[in-house]
Scaffold this active site. Sequence first.
Site, PDB file in Angstrom:
ATOM      1  N   HIS A  54     105.210  41.403  -4.859  1.00  0.00           N
ATOM      2  CA  HIS A  54     106.369  41.938  -4.124  1.00  0.00           C
ATOM      3  C   HIS A  54     107.272  40.817  -3.633  1.00  0.00           C
ATOM      4  CE1 HIS A  54     105.412  46.159  -4.104  1.00  0.00           C
ATOM      5  NE2 HIS A  54     104.193  45.912  -3.671  1.00  0.00           N
TER       6      HIS A  54
ATOM      7  N   GLN B 220     109.147  45.190   0.927  1.00  0.00           N
ATOM      8  CA  GLN B 220     108.944  46.630   0.757  1.00  0.00           C
ATOM      9  C   GLN B 220     109.615  47.433   1.860  1.00  0.00           C
ATOM     10  OE1 GLN B 220     104.493  46.062   0.012  1.00  0.00           O
ATOM     11  NE2 GLN B 220     104.935  48.027  -0.974  1.00  0.00           N
TER      12      GLN B 220
ATOM     13  N   HIS C  88      98.755  41.402  -5.575  1.00  0.00           N
ATOM     14  CA  HIS C  88      99.701  42.522  -5.593  1.00  0.00           C
ATOM     15  C   HIS C  88     100.831  42.270  -4.588  1.00  0.00           C
ATOM     16  CE1 HIS C  88     100.536  46.989  -5.903  1.00  0.00           C
ATOM     17  NE2 HIS C  88     101.153  46.675  -4.779  1.00  0.00           N
ATOM     18  N   GLU C  89     100.468  41.846  -3.379  1.00  0.00           N
ATOM     19  CA  GLU C  89     101.490  41.603  -2.360  1.00  0.00           C
ATOM     20  C   GLU C  89     102.365  40.400  -2.720  1.00  0.00           C
ATOM     21  OE1 GLU C  89     102.043  44.021  -0.462  1.00  0.00           O
ATOM     22  OE2 GLU C  89     100.157  44.980  -1.005  1.00  0.00           O
TER      23      GLU C  89
ATOM     24  N   GLY D  80      97.863  46.930   1.835  1.00  0.00           N
ATOM     25  CA  GLY D  80      98.741  45.779   1.935  1.00  0.00           C
ATOM     26  C   GLY D  80     100.193  46.201   1.978  1.00  0.00           C
TER      27      GLY D  80
ATOM     28  N   CYS E  71     100.704  51.833  -5.298  1.00  0.00           N
ATOM     29  CA  CYS E  71     101.605  51.038  -4.473  1.00  0.00           C
ATOM     30  C   CYS E  71     102.381  51.949  -3.527  1.00  0.00           C
ATOM     31  CB  CYS E  71     102.578  50.277  -5.375  1.00  0.00           C
ATOM     32  SG  CYS E  71     103.713  49.206  -4.495  1.00  0.00           S
ATOM     33  N   LEU E  72     102.567  51.491  -2.295  1.00  0.00           N
ATOM     34  CA  LEU E  72     103.358  52.257  -1.337  1.00  0.00           C
ATOM     35  C   LEU E  72     104.810  52.388  -1.790  1.00  0.00           C
ATOM     36  CD1 LEU E  72     101.988  50.805   2.031  1.00  0.00           C
ATOM     37  CD2 LEU E  72     101.469  53.015   1.001  1.00  0.00           C
TER      38      LEU E  72
END
Length: 162
Positions: free
Chosen positions: A132, A29, A128-129, A24, A86-87
């Site tokens: 953000h 981000q 999670h997204e 995701g 996480c990215l």
Amino acid sequence: DIASTEVQELVSEMLRIVKGRGVGLAAPQIGVKKRIFVMEDTEEGMSDESEEERERKKRYPFKAKVVINPVLIPIGDASAAFMEGCLSVQGYRALVRRHLKVKLKGVAPDGKPINVDLTGWPARIAQHEMDHLQGKLFVDYLSPLKRQRIRQRLEKEQRRRA
């Protein structure tokens, strides 16, 4: 405007970035202040997990989903804690408790409404997204001491690269 070239190009770029890197990605981000996220899970992406682990997480492959102006509504009180990464904070993972089932509403890039119930790992990805989009990282769920340790490691890594 969802049909604008700007939004459509952003969606394409987000899908390109997430491919092979994660499951995701939210627009903030990559420095874009828009309420958009993409999510996808592939057989290849989950190849490092056993069938038993995938079943325990209720993790299964699904095609890319793009959600514009998403809204998440928990369904029931059931939750589970699993490790997340996480990215935005690469190299770190933490145990995060999330709802097992959620309703996801929003708009697709073609302008059609989205209204789906997600369970298991897809529900976790969506939550999670959404975090953000609300300015939150998975590390915000950690104790202050653990957050401080990660912050110190990241700062040390930045100094090393400079």
